[in-house]
Scaffold this motif. Structure first.
Motif, short mmCIF file in Angstrom:
data_model
loop_
_atom_site.label_atom_id
_atom_site.label_comp_id
_atom_site.label_asym_id
_atom_site.label_seq_id
_atom_site.Cartn_x
_atom_site.Cartn_y
_atom_site.Cartn_z
N ARG A 32 35.93 18.54 84.27
CA ARG A 32 36.90 19.59 83.94
C ARG A 32 37.81 19.06 82.82
O ARG A 32 38.58 18.11 83.04
N VAL A 33 37.67 19.63 81.64
CA VAL A 33 38.52 19.22 80.51
C VAL A 33 39.80 20.04 80.55
O VAL A 33 39.72 21.28 80.59
N PRO A 34 40.96 19.40 80.57
CA PRO A 34 42.20 20.19 80.63
C PRO A 34 42.29 21.14 79.43
O PRO A 34 41.90 20.78 78.32
N PRO A 35 42.77 22.35 79.65
CA PRO A 35 42.80 23.35 78.56
C PRO A 35 43.70 22.94 77.40
O PRO A 35 43.51 23.38 76.28
N ASP A 36 44.64 22.06 77.68
CA ASP A 36 45.59 21.69 76.62
C ASP A 36 45.26 20.32 76.01
O ASP A 36 46.13 19.62 75.50
#
Ligand SMILES: Nc1ncnc2c1ncn2[C@@H]1O[C@H](COP(=O)(O)OP(=O)(O)O)[C@@H](O)[C@H]1O
Ligand SMILES: Cc1ncc(C[n+]2csc(CCOP(=O)(O)OP(=O)(O)O)c2C)c(N)n1
Ligand SMILES: [Mg+2]
Length: 341
Positions: A32-36
């Motif tokens: 899961r790549v952080p959106p920010d």
């Protein structure tokens, strides 16, 4: 022990992270790549006899395979997150694998990077690691950002690992200062007859267990204009910064930081050559405006890693050296180049 038992041995020890959706064991990993955040990806291979001496302990091979990749993440100002490990090895030696993993995972644990996949095959000993890191959007440090008049800095000390190789009679090959192919060893002459004894072990540790400068790299975001990690040799790697930035670099060769082992064990000429172009340093070289000197000095105190100003960015296209008397100094080679012989 067959392939799947070896993989199970690796899987059972792979550290976890909350952002791993699927780790070792499926066709691919899912994270899961952080959106920010932006994802920073690098990969480097270590081949036996090319990147490390054949007598290197398995712990150290594991350590170094990850360290050289973490060093690239550090140079980008990225926070390490996940990595994969491609392992080609001649035999199915579980004790060797366990020691290799001890080294790899010891360093992984220090920097919170999780092993999420890889590949295990029979073949000549070769280790490929791909590392993933995270940066704030648009904030990754790059080679091309240096500006005219910037100070040039390096972390730690230079030349120790190359000195260790040299003492082993295993000098590197490299390009000449003008970029031509040259099959000669990095240092043509035999080691200076000085008190090498007692320093060999310290130098060898620098070759086998480089310390990736992640805390420094992360803190340089917002301070440094450009950064690169030193793997091939300062002259060669700083040359990449010059080309990418459209500038030259003027380096004060006598300002290059040296460890006590290097200074005590080597004559000045040999020391300079090892520091300028020996390679295998895995230190950071970065540029920053003179107005940032106090910030860099504060970072040195905070990180406990020496940061030394070694020159400045000037008009031009390449790296030029001067000695303490301001006389031009040119290394015999710029650094390590694969396929150069
Ligand atoms: N076989 C390859 N395929 C695609 N890109 C490559 C390959 N080899 C090197 N590169 C890219 O070329 C650039 C320079 O590589 P390299 O000198 O190995 O950098 P570093 O010293 O940071 O590892 C990097 O962006 C790297 O990703
Ligand atoms: C046995 C042995 N011989 C020579 C060296 C020196 N050496 C090998 S590769 C290399 C440069 C770094 O490797 P590279 O594959 O160019 O890494 P990258 O620049 O892609 O990070 C150096 C200095 C060594 N470490 N071990
Ligand atoms: Mg590379």
């Amino acid at each position: 022990m067959a392939e799947f038992d070896l993989i199970e041995r690796i899987r059972s020890r792979a550290p976890s992270r909350a952002d791993i959706v699927l780790g070792v064991g499926d066709d691919a990993a899912v994270v899961r790549v952080p959106p920010d955040r932006e994802l920073v990806i690098c990969t480097d291979t270590l081949n036996a006899g090319v990147h490390f001496p054949l007598d290197t302990a398995p712990f150290d091979i594991g350590w170094k395979a990850l360290a050289v990749n973490l060093s690239d993440l550090a140079a980008m100002g990225a926070q390490p997150a996940w990595c994969t490990l491609s392992l080609s090895m001649p035999g199915d030696d579980p004790a060797w694998l366990d020691s290799f993993l001890d080294g790899f995972l010891a360093l992984a644990g220090q920097h919170g990077i999780a092993l999420i996949g890889g590949d295990t095959t029979r073949g000549p000993l070769s280790i490929g690691v791909t590392a993933h890191g995270l940066v704030e959007p648009g904030r990754a440090l790059q080679r091309g950002g240096a500006q005219m008049g910037d100070d040039i800095w390096v972390s730690g000390t230079l030349g120790d690992a190359a000195a260790a190789l040299w003492l082993m009679g295993n000098a590197g090959v490299g390009a000449t200062a003008d970029g031509r192919r040259n099959p000669k060893p990095a240092l043509a002459a035999p080691p200076t007859q000085r008190a090498h004894s007692g320093h060999g072990e310290t130098l060898r540790e620098r070759l086998d267990r480089p310390q990736p400068r992640l805390a420094v790299g992360l803190a340089l975001v917002g301070i440094a204009h450009a950064a690169i990690d030193l793997s091939d040799g300062l002259w060669s790697d700083l040359g990449h910064v010059c080309r990418a930035s459209g500038l030259g670099a003027l380096v004060e060769v006598d300002a290059l930081p040296a460890s006590a082992s290097l200074s005590q064990g080597f004559a000045a000429d040999d020391r300079r050559t090892l520091q300028a172009s020996g390679g295998d340093d895995y230190e950071l070289c970065f540029t920053a405006p003179p107005s940032a000197r106090a910030q860099v000095e504060a970072l040195e105190l905070e990180s406990g890693t020496a940061l030394t100003r070694i020159g400045r960015m000037v008009a031009g296209t390449q790296v030029a050296g001067v000695d303490a008397e301001d006389a031009p100094w040119v290394p015999e080679r710029t650094g390590w180049v694969h396929f150069s012989d």
